[in-house]
Design a protein around this motif. Structure first.
Motif, short mmCIF file in Angstrom:
data_model
loop_
_atom_site.label_atom_id
_atom_site.label_comp_id
_atom_site.label_asym_id
_atom_site.label_seq_id
_atom_site.Cartn_x
_atom_site.Cartn_y
_atom_site.Cartn_z
N HIS B 189 0.84 -1.21 0.00
CA HIS B 189 0.00 0.00 0.00
C HIS B 189 0.87 1.26 0.00
N GLY B 190 0.61 2.17 -0.92
CA GLY B 190 1.34 3.43 -0.97
C GLY B 190 2.75 3.31 -1.51
N LEU B 191 3.06 2.19 -2.17
CA LEU B 191 4.41 2.00 -2.70
C LEU B 191 4.88 3.19 -3.52
N GLU B 192 3.95 3.85 -4.23
CA GLU B 192 4.33 4.91 -5.15
C GLU B 192 4.93 6.13 -4.44
N ASP B 193 4.72 6.25 -3.13
CA ASP B 193 5.26 7.40 -2.40
C ASP B 193 6.79 7.42 -2.52
N VAL B 197 6.52 7.44 -11.18
CA VAL B 197 6.01 6.27 -11.88
C VAL B 197 5.74 6.64 -13.34
N PHE B 211 8.92 2.36 -11.52
CA PHE B 211 8.99 3.21 -10.32
C PHE B 211 10.46 3.61 -10.16
#
Lengths: 213, 213
Positions: B189-193, B197, B211
């Protein structure tokens, strides 16, 4: 006449978020998931009825326009209409105010009977406790020569996809990982069989994937 | 020096398939998942050591080339090396024949000690029962100025991603729905922080998502 599904999902396939609270009835995750769609000019014009000429006009907007084009009847779940959020409001008329962005008949699948609701712009909500096949049969008579949209939510869309009733599935994949919520792809092993699948990436980073028979 | 992960996953995020049998040790799903990667010229040259000039040379091949560029040490799980498939073969030397496509040191994470295995082309497998952080520390000393790849499988990649140890994640999303197997995005969850991307679609239909910190 085609039966269409259009949904926004996350990279991990979540199309119904799970962080709603009484104070934030949509939740933070929902806002992040649909942000690129909400930013389009089409959403602002068709859903918010803003006439300011603002909003994005790129690839996301092209899909947002297509979302509304040619559809003349819709089927949606009780959750999408709002009955799960407001179970105790018998006079709930949906999220969309006095001018819902449909202007055609909408069948809402629910086990709780309600009288139909009509709006001046041609939107009419009828409430039905029927199977996907039965709902589709009625929607066909309502749609005439136009297309039918299975609007959602995710579990309703999945039911129709699993039953092989959908001719065209478009998902806008927002490049975020939500982790919790309802996953579109669950139980849809081999969905691609019988479809042509194409994809393109919008300026916003959203990945638009289309399954077409 | 960056720590990189490169994986093939399905639309529903599955990167480790689950239909292997003793007769088909990779399984049908694995073949479908990696077909566009296996079709690239780079895979044929670097992994199969074919010198026929065949294989695709488009976007998939560009990512396949990048997969090998600049990496000078690797960490992989016991499953990727093959120890789960062949637990009773103490002389198992990996899937890759006499010329593994690494030509650099590889740390294999396993709780069962094994002697190191060396190949003439510079590939050396060392077996370690250590944490991701400890493996990365050793890999840094082995890699020199080059990059470190966390090769997989999915659960090892997820461990490193969850621990915040990965600088660059590339996934090639094959547009199929597998339904069963190990999902990359679980628990992320929230890996993109903290990452940028970006995505692009290959001629094959594979969606390449990167990413990057």
């Amino acid at each position: 006449m085609v039966v269409r599904v259009d949904l926004n999902i996350s990279l991990d396939g979540i199309g119904a978020t799970a962080d709603q609270t009484p104070e934030n009835i949509f939740g933070e995750d929902w806002g992040r998931l649909v942000a690129p769609y909400v930013a389009t000019r089409t959403f602002r014009e068709r859903v918010l009825h803003e006439d300011t000429g603002e909003g994005t006009t790129g690839v996301d907007d092209r899909y947002a326009r297509a979302y509304f084009e040619g559809v003349t009847a819709e089927i949606m779940g009780a959750g999408m209409f709002g009955l799960h959020t407001f179970p105790d409001k018998p006079d709930w008329r949906g999220w969309w105010g006095d001018e819902p962005p449909f202007a055609y008949p909408v069948l809402v699948l629910t086990h709780t009977p309600r009288p139909p609701i009509e709006f001046p712009n041609g939107t009419r909500f009828d409430f039905r406790s029927v199977s996907p096949q039965e709902a589709l049969e009625e929607a066909r008579t309502l749609a005439g020569d136009g297309d039918i949209r299975v609007g959602g939510g995710v579990s309703v869309a999945r039911d129709f996809l699993r039953a092989g009733l959908v001719d065209e599935l478009h998902v806008g994949i927002t490049p975020i990982v939500l982790g919790v919520g309802s996953r579109l792809w669950d139980g849809l092993h081999g969905l691609e069989d019988g479809y042509e699948v194409t994809s393109e990436v919008a300026e916003s980073g959203v990945i638009h994937v289309t399954f077409r028979r």
